[in-house]
Scaffold this active site. Sequence first.
Site, PDB file in Angstrom:
ATOM      1  N   TYR A 167      45.288  36.130  42.241  1.00  0.00           N
ATOM      2  CA  TYR A 167      44.348  37.108  42.802  1.00  0.00           C
ATOM      3  C   TYR A 167      43.817  37.992  41.689  1.00  0.00           C
ATOM      4  O   TYR A 167      44.595  38.551  40.902  1.00  0.00           O
ATOM      5  CB  TYR A 167      45.054  37.983  43.851  1.00  0.00           C
ATOM      6  CG  TYR A 167      44.120  38.985  44.502  1.00  0.00           C
ATOM      7  CD1 TYR A 167      43.280  38.596  45.533  1.00  0.00           C
ATOM      8  CD2 TYR A 167      44.069  40.309  44.072  1.00  0.00           C
ATOM      9  CE1 TYR A 167      42.406  39.498  46.125  1.00  0.00           C
ATOM     10  CE2 TYR A 167      43.202  41.223  44.658  1.00  0.00           C
ATOM     11  CZ  TYR A 167      42.372  40.809  45.686  1.00  0.00           C
ATOM     12  OH  TYR A 167      41.512  41.705  46.262  1.00  0.00           O
ATOM     13  N   ASP A 269      44.345  39.646  32.931  1.00  0.00           N
ATOM     14  CA  ASP A 269      44.204  40.606  34.017  1.00  0.00           C
ATOM     15  C   ASP A 269      45.519  41.379  34.077  1.00  0.00           C
ATOM     16  O   ASP A 269      46.531  40.866  34.551  1.00  0.00           O
ATOM     17  CB  ASP A 269      43.933  39.869  35.333  1.00  0.00           C
ATOM     18  CG  ASP A 269      43.829  40.819  36.519  1.00  0.00           C
ATOM     19  OD1 ASP A 269      44.197  42.002  36.372  1.00  0.00           O
ATOM     20  OD2 ASP A 269      43.394  40.380  37.602  1.00  0.00           O
ATOM     21  N   LYS A 297      44.477  50.118  38.762  1.00  0.00           N
ATOM     22  CA  LYS A 297      45.668  50.656  39.460  1.00  0.00           C
ATOM     23  C   LYS A 297      46.304  51.854  38.736  1.00  0.00           C
ATOM     24  O   LYS A 297      45.769  52.937  38.780  1.00  0.00           O
ATOM     25  CB  LYS A 297      46.680  49.537  39.674  1.00  0.00           C
ATOM     26  CG  LYS A 297      46.047  48.346  40.439  1.00  0.00           C
ATOM     27  CD  LYS A 297      46.872  47.846  41.568  1.00  0.00           C
ATOM     28  CE  LYS A 297      46.242  46.614  42.192  1.00  0.00           C
ATOM     29  NZ  LYS A 297      46.445  46.441  43.584  1.00  0.00           N
TER      30      LYS A 297
HETATM   31  C1  LIG Z   1      45.884  41.338  39.494  1.00  0.00           C
HETATM   32  C2  LIG Z   1      44.772  42.061  40.195  1.00  0.00           C
HETATM   33  N1  LIG Z   1      43.537  42.032  39.663  1.00  0.00           N
HETATM   34  C3  LIG Z   1      42.510  42.686  40.231  1.00  0.00           C
HETATM   35  C4  LIG Z   1      42.683  43.392  41.403  1.00  0.00           C
HETATM   36  C5  LIG Z   1      41.530  44.099  42.035  1.00  0.00           C
HETATM   37  O1  LIG Z   1      41.706  45.489  41.911  1.00  0.00           O
HETATM   38  P1  LIG Z   1      40.966  46.487  42.906  1.00  0.00           P
HETATM   39  O2  LIG Z   1      41.646  46.352  44.236  1.00  0.00           O
HETATM   40  O3  LIG Z   1      41.142  47.838  42.275  1.00  0.00           O
HETATM   41  O4  LIG Z   1      39.539  46.057  42.960  1.00  0.00           O
HETATM   42  C6  LIG Z   1      43.944  43.439  41.995  1.00  0.00           C
HETATM   43  C7  LIG Z   1      44.179  44.175  43.252  1.00  0.00           C
HETATM   44  O5  LIG Z   1      45.180  44.069  43.906  1.00  0.00           O
HETATM   45  C8  LIG Z   1      45.019  42.753  41.377  1.00  0.00           C
HETATM   46  O6  LIG Z   1      46.236  42.737  41.940  1.00  0.00           O
END
Ligand SMILES: Cc1ncc(COP(=O)(O)O)c(C=O)c1O
Length: 463
Positions: A167, A269, A297
């Site tokens: 994700y 990521d 986050k």
């Molecule tokens: C690994 C990862 N990347 C990107 C995101 C997307 O972040 P946001 O919810 O702030 O758009 C998340 C959200 O849970 C995530 O867990």
Amino acid sequence: MSPDSPGTSGASHDGAPVPDAGAKSGRDASLSGSLYERALRVLPGGVSRNTVLRQPHPFYAVKGEGCYVTDIEGVQRLDCANNMCSLIHGHAHPAIVEALSRQLREGTAFTFATETEVLYAEHMCDRSPGFEKIRFVNSGTEAVMSCIKAARAFTGREKIAKVEGAYHGIYDYAEISQTSNPSNWGDLRHPPSIPVTRGTPQGVLDDVVVIPFNDPETAVAILDEHRGELACVLIDPIPHRVGFIQANGDFIDAIRRWTTADGSLLVFDEVITFRSAYEGAQSWYDGAPPELTALGKIIGGGLPVGAIAGRADVMDVLNPLAAKVLFPHSGTFSANPLVMSAGLTAMRLYDRDAVARLNALGDRARRQIAVGIADAGLPVSVTGAGSLLRIHMSPMAPTTYREAYVDPERAHKTKRLLEYAFDHGVMLINTGSAALSTVMTEREVDTLCEVLLGALRAATEHD
Ligand SMILES: Cc1ncc(COP(=O)(O)O)c(C=O)c1O
């Protein structure tokens, strides 16, 4: 109540699965129940983010304090979800409240830059060797999207590769194959690009190459078929959906070597995983750091945030002073002073000692849970790293997305686990995961373990 079906149903905005499509609001005399009745009239499905759905209704928070959150019914729970891993210092940390209060009085947004954003950029670039320059954005989704666009702008290539099941937010390219399941995931040697959202353009599917996690040979064989075509390979070093399983050194090494030889970029990521080490999880691996990193986050100190950080020449595609700007990028609330103040305060507090202490709590939790599982002979397992852990309703800890995949039977057990924990005062992420915060002590970790083990016994008692 409760979320269910990790990995079997649609995607949420937080990387957690959404509950059954058939989940109904149900009538409920509770305050949360009646609020949800009203919410259903004005919000699709009654919520603004799928993650908060529970049956028969979501719970409504009124207050968070330290590592506890109180709902509208007045029930207080130990918060191990921490707004989907984003509250590294729990709720309402006094230093963050103080920084935000000061900034609130001085103004919340300007058509000016601020000193705080410079201070924060300096802090982040000092913090991790891979971060030579940084640009702040507003969410993890935007950070991942900006990394992909920057990689394309830098390389002049269109395709990207990503890991099956990982994700990365809801940008079209990044969400491909995030919910692959046995009916559509096909041959591991050539996983197809599976759309998440109806109407995903065929061009997007064609431009995303899907590779398996922690399987260097297969991943490299797939990448080899796309030599010279890829802008980047996108990797989360502890992907939540894949099971909070840590990427092994061989896998990262193989991808690092492949992208270097190919002229494509390695993008990490670290929206969730940045918490895992002072410099981010990228410091665990040999070889050059990723050219680009997506952040989010915890770096917002509790406010919405994202950032893209990386090698200076790559980051320069964003440079508005260039004769030809390769990736023009803007955002009304990017580097907003409220977020910058909260984020800078949070990251200064999250120093090397705090990281080490929190990771030790994570080790303690995983160790206690594993011992409890073994002692009771429960057919479940625990994975994770640093301050993150995830329970699997399978006796062998998974090592791949396909092994970690949650079928309906496992989903049902996970639902029972979550319900038991919730009813016994512990709030988990709806995949059966927990993210610790620095305001926790061994006492809270022991409570988490005790409740989790009770929940695991309850969830598997008919096995
Ligand atoms: C690994 C990862 N990347 C990107 C995101 C997307 O972040 P946001 O919810 O702030 O758009 C998340 C959200 O849970 C995530 O867990």
